[in-house]
Write a protein that holds these residues in place. Structure first.
Motif, PDB file in Angstrom:
ATOM      1  N   SER A 276       2.899  45.507 -22.928  1.00 14.73           N
ATOM      2  CA  SER A 276       1.981  46.262 -22.076  1.00 14.73           C
ATOM      3  C   SER A 276       0.916  46.983 -22.890  1.00 14.73           C
ATOM      4  O   SER A 276      -0.260  47.014 -22.504  1.00 14.73           O
TER       5      SER A 276
ATOM      6  N   SER B 160      -1.815  44.522 -23.677  1.00 13.77           N
ATOM      7  CA  SER B 160      -2.584  44.146 -22.480  1.00 13.77           C
ATOM      8  C   SER B 160      -3.507  45.285 -22.070  1.00 13.77           C
ATOM      9  O   SER B 160      -4.619  45.063 -21.589  1.00 13.77           O
TER      10      SER B 160
ATOM     11  N   SER C 110       3.311  41.575 -18.873  1.00 15.04           N
ATOM     12  CA  SER C 110       3.208  43.032 -19.034  1.00 15.04           C
ATOM     13  C   SER C 110       3.521  43.736 -17.724  1.00 15.04           C
ATOM     14  O   SER C 110       2.854  43.521 -16.721  1.00 15.04           O
ATOM     15  N   THR C 111       4.504  44.607 -17.762  1.00 17.44           N
ATOM     16  CA  THR C 111       5.033  45.195 -16.531  1.00 17.44           C
ATOM     17  C   THR C 111       4.626  46.649 -16.291  1.00 17.44           C
ATOM     18  O   THR C 111       4.963  47.208 -15.255  1.00 17.44           O
ATOM     19  N   ASN C 112       3.943  47.275 -17.251  1.00 14.19           N
ATOM     20  CA  ASN C 112       3.546  48.679 -17.049  1.00 14.19           C
ATOM     21  C   ASN C 112       2.468  48.769 -15.965  1.00 14.19           C
ATOM     22  O   ASN C 112       1.465  48.047 -16.025  1.00 14.19           O
TER      23      ASN C 112
ATOM     24  N   VAL D   1      -1.489  48.702 -16.601  1.00 13.01           N
ATOM     25  CA  VAL D   1      -2.227  47.515 -17.061  1.00 13.01           C
ATOM     26  C   VAL D   1      -3.275  47.089 -16.023  1.00 13.01           C
ATOM     27  O   VAL D   1      -4.417  46.763 -16.366  1.00 13.01           O
TER      28      VAL D   1
ATOM     29  N   ARG E  77      -1.495  40.268 -12.584  1.00  8.76           N
ATOM     30  CA  ARG E  77      -0.310  39.891 -13.372  1.00  8.76           C
ATOM     31  C   ARG E  77       0.599  38.953 -12.586  1.00  8.76           C
ATOM     32  O   ARG E  77       0.608  38.997 -11.356  1.00  8.76           O
TER      33      ARG E  77
ATOM     34  N   TYR F 261       5.260  50.365 -22.435  1.00 12.01           N
ATOM     35  CA  TYR F 261       6.275  49.696 -21.615  1.00 12.01           C
ATOM     36  C   TYR F 261       7.547  50.535 -21.532  1.00 12.01           C
ATOM     37  O   TYR F 261       8.055  50.822 -20.446  1.00 12.01           O
TER      38      TYR F 261
END
Ligand code: PHE
Length: 376
Positions: free
Chosen positions: A98, A101, A120-122, A125, A134, A168
């Protein structure tokens, strides 16, 4: 007559070649450096997807330009600029971490270049960005899945391990804390680590004295493997649950017996994959690599196919597949996309709404535990 025909065929071929225009997609990945496994596995999945589809509906060939950022924020930003300014790509796929990104996103946004991160999961982003999308779920979902799962198993006190250097990890810790305390669980403490640390003696000793029933580890696999080992060495017996960033083969390779029972949330497990798209991908993956298809590669394949689908929609609308605004609009409106990792719907914020799986290390392998769907 025969000769005439072949001349005509050759002319047609030359004409179509002249008309077919190469469409470039840039890719930014950590192919080397501390989290190289993230980049390598992404690239492996990408190769499968590319072999399956590398031409658009009008016959235009797709070209991938893959750049290595060594897992570094500054290099991720530089690579993004290069892909846009020098390579003139239509879209960008990446990064994994993250933090990286987040270094790319403002550049994509400013140049109006559609960017899709597969992994990227935050939440930050995509936050406030019109050109960043995403292919994966976000950490508030992933963290809640982990928290609810362990709480439902009767594990009601926790310690959180946060990697202070990774957006993240900071975000995932927050998400776990929120969902777990809402469930009724108690957070006994948070211990901090930094990417690259090797000695966790102080942190595991603190955890030992707190006697939690569960330890939530929100960092990446290199630190996870060492951390769990050192925790077990001082006699910490509580189970661990981590996020998508920790479930990599290196966790088992380095963690050995210590990581038996380690649970983590993830995007995909081939054992639970039932759709035709997933089966075709898994079959091709096994044939090429002779190993289990991991979630990272599957996410990269999905992100790539989402870009192609958006480009094909532009063609159907009578627009060029290199029209960045058109590609972005279609990408942001992805609905009911049949991906390898499941059905993907992109919401208003550019985030994918989709299911998560929970895996566990059992007998030195990653075993599937459960699938959790997002709330409707
Ligand atoms: N979700 C992690 C991040 O945002 C990246 C990651 C995804 C790592 C999937 C491993 C597997 O930083």
């Amino acid at each position: 007559m025969k000769k005439l025909l072949s001349v005509a065929a050759a002319t047609a071929l030359v004409a179509s070649m002249a008309m077919a225009k190469e469409v470039k997609i840039g890719v930014v990945l950590p192919l080397t450096g501390p989290i190289a496994a993230f980049g390598q596995t992404s690239n492996d999945g990408l190769k499968i997807a590319y072999a399956q589809h590398h031409k658009l509906s009008n016959g235009d060939p797709v070209k991938l330009i893959v750049l290595d950022d060594r897992g570094d924020k500054v290099e991720a930003a530089t690579a993004t600029k290069r892909l846009i300014d020098e390579n003139h790509v239509t879209a960008i796929l990446g990064e994994v971490a993250s933090s990286n990104s987040m270094a790319m996103a403002p550049i994509a946004e400013k140049s109006k270049t559609p960017m899709i991160t597969h992994a990227s999961t935050n939440p930050r982003v995509t936050m406030g960005k019109k050109f960043v999308t995403r292919a994966c779920f976000i950490d508030p979902f992933q963290g809640a899945v982990a928290a609810n799962y362990v709480y439902s198993k009767g594990l009601k006190t926790a310690v959180i391990v946060t990697d202070a250097t990774q957006d993240y990890s900071v975000g995932l810790s927050k998400a776990f804390r929120k969902a777990y305390t809402k469930d009724g669980g108690k957070i006994l403490g948070t211990v901090l680590i930094n990417s690259g640390d090797k000695d966790f003696n102080a942190q595991v000793s603190t955890i030992k004295s707190l006697h939690p029933q569960i330890i939530d580890f929100t960092g990446y696999y290199p630190e996870a493997a060492l951390f769990v080992r050192q925790a077990r060495a001082v006699g910490v017996k509580a189970p661990f649950i981590g996020g998508d960033g920790s479930g990599f083969p290196q966790l088992i390779k380095i963690g050995g017996k210590a990581v038996e029972g380690y649970m983590y949330t993830d995007h995909f497990n081939e054992a639970a994959a039932k759709s035709a798209v997933a089966k075709a991908y898994v079959k091709a993956y096994h044939a090429k690599y002779h190993r289990t298809a991991d979630s990272m590669g599957a996410l990269a394949a999905d992100a790539y196919n989402m870009i192609l689908s958006a480009m094909n929609k532009c063609i159907a609308e009578g627009k060029a597949p290199t029209n960045k605004i058109c590609v972005n609009t279609n990408l942001r409106h992805t609905k009911n996309f049949q991906g390898v990792t499941g059905v993907i719907n992109i919401n208003k914020q550019g985030n994918a709404v989709k299911s998560a799986v929970i895996n566990v290390v059992r007998n030195g392998k990653f075993a599937y535990l459960a699938t959790v769907n997002p709330k409707k």
